[in-house]
Design an enzyme around this catalytic site. Structure first.
Site, mmCIF file in Angstrom:
data_model
loop_
_atom_site.group_PDB
_atom_site.id
_atom_site.type_symbol
_atom_site.label_atom_id
_atom_site.label_comp_id
_atom_site.label_asym_id
_atom_site.label_seq_id
_atom_site.Cartn_x
_atom_site.Cartn_y
_atom_site.Cartn_z
ATOM 1 N N ASP A 77 46.247 29.072 -15.967
ATOM 2 C CA ASP A 77 47.071 28.927 -14.765
ATOM 3 C C ASP A 77 47.226 30.257 -14.032
ATOM 4 O OD1 ASP A 77 47.325 26.248 -15.222
ATOM 5 O OD2 ASP A 77 49.440 26.298 -15.800
ATOM 6 N N ASN A 150 53.753 29.241 -7.200
ATOM 7 C CA ASN A 150 54.713 28.899 -8.250
ATOM 8 C C ASN A 150 56.133 29.305 -7.885
ATOM 9 O OD1 ASN A 150 53.312 27.509 -10.201
ATOM 10 N ND2 ASN A 150 53.300 29.162 -11.702
ATOM 11 N N THR A 191 57.670 24.280 -13.809
ATOM 12 C CA THR A 191 57.290 24.280 -15.232
ATOM 13 C C THR A 191 56.871 25.669 -15.701
ATOM 14 O OG1 THR A 191 55.102 23.521 -14.517
ATOM 15 C CG2 THR A 191 56.613 21.855 -15.372
ATOM 16 N N ALA A 192 57.156 26.705 -14.894
ATOM 17 C CA ALA A 192 56.759 28.068 -15.250
ATOM 18 C C ALA A 192 57.997 28.897 -15.612
ATOM 19 C CB ALA A 192 55.956 28.684 -14.100
#
Length: 294
Positions: A77, A150, A191-192
């Site tokens: 990612d 993100n 989700t990071a």
């Protein structure tokens, strides 16, 4: 079968020294299709000099100086986020090939490379539009590339003292955080870093942004979800008189008293998904929901 001549721009992770098989497989599949292959210069040198791979490239490129039909990210990612920071507003769809553990963005495995390339020519894929956050100061861009796929994190520097972050949403005062920092994330970024600080998981495509404090002084502070058409204004005070602003991990130093304006960018990042690929399946696999870990 579609015989179009497609152009691919390839980014890769130069730290995964034992993953050359996946790269060779991707290059072979593209060459068999007589695709035009352009490789990021740093990654090209890594493949040639370190991995001793013969790379059938039509050329190399530096930074954001490229055009292509598709971008291929070979890594995890983190590599995908770096590729997205170079694609910027070009609207080139990005394919994330994972060469390690399963990722949310880089979710195509080495075993799926051949099928993935085939699907690009048959049109058997979908493209998701992922929101991007942009940061300005007093109406000016914050740095050369002031966007994040993100999250944007405002963080203390190398000392033990917390920073104070006065926060407004659309000129309406929210709160003053006393914390190690605050994270403004997209649904993709939920989700990071935000998740590791207690933030909720938000499904991509949901038109919201998420504000999550990093190690807040008060236990009453909780993450908050806001519409993504809002403008978030952050004004920071720090004992060291400066602080960090991180765009998907790319850090910039900033002086105390600077007001940061965060809002959704006027463009989205296009992410290629295989036909039939489901977000919740990836979520279950990544989070190991339902797995017996005894």
């Amino acid at each position: 079968m579609d015989k179009r001549k497609l152009r691919f721009a390839i980014f890769g992770n130069i730290f995964q020294t034992k993953k050359s098989a996946s790269i060779q497989k991707m290059l072979a599949c593209l060459s068999m299709r007589e695709a035009e292959i352009y490789v990021e210069a740093q990654f090209y040198r890594f493949l040639i000099n370190e991995q001793k791979i013969s790379v059938p490239a039509d050329g190399t490129f530096e930074d954001a100086c490229f055009e292509a039909d598709f971008v291929v990210s070979m890594g995890g990612d983190g590599t995908f986020l770096r590729a997205a920071s170079m694609v910027r507003d070009k609207q080139i769809p990005i394919i994330g090939v994972n060469m390690g553990r399963l990722g949310f963005l880089a979710d195509i495995s080495a075993e799926e490379i051949e099928h993935c390339v085939d699907s690009l020519y048959t049109g058997d894929y979908s493209v998701e539009q992922r929101a991007v956050i942009t940061v300005e100061t007093d109406g000016e861009p914050f740095c050369e590339y002031n966007c994040a796929l993100n999250d944007v994190a405002v963080l203390k520097r190398d000392n033990a003292s917390m920073i104070t972050i006065r926060t407004k949403i659309n000129d309406d005062f929210l709160t003053t955080y006393q914390a190690d920092g605050v994270i403004i994330s997209t649904p993709t970024g939920s989700t990071a870093y935000s998740l590791s600080n207690g933030g909720p998981i938000i499904v991509p495509g949901t038109n919201v942004m998420l504000i999550t404090a990093v190690a807040p002084h008060s236990l009453n502070v909780r993450p908050i979800v806001i519409p993504d058409n809002a403008t978030v204004a952050l004004t920071v005070e720090s004992r060291s008189h400066n602080f960090l602003v991180a765009f998907d991990g790319r850090s910039e130093n900033c002086k105390e008293g600077t007001t940061l304006l965060l809002r959704r960018a006027p463009y989205s990042v296009k992410v290629v998904k295989r036909a039939g690929q489901k977000y919740f399946h990836t979520l279950r696999e990544k989070m190991m929901w339902g797995a017996d870990v005894r």
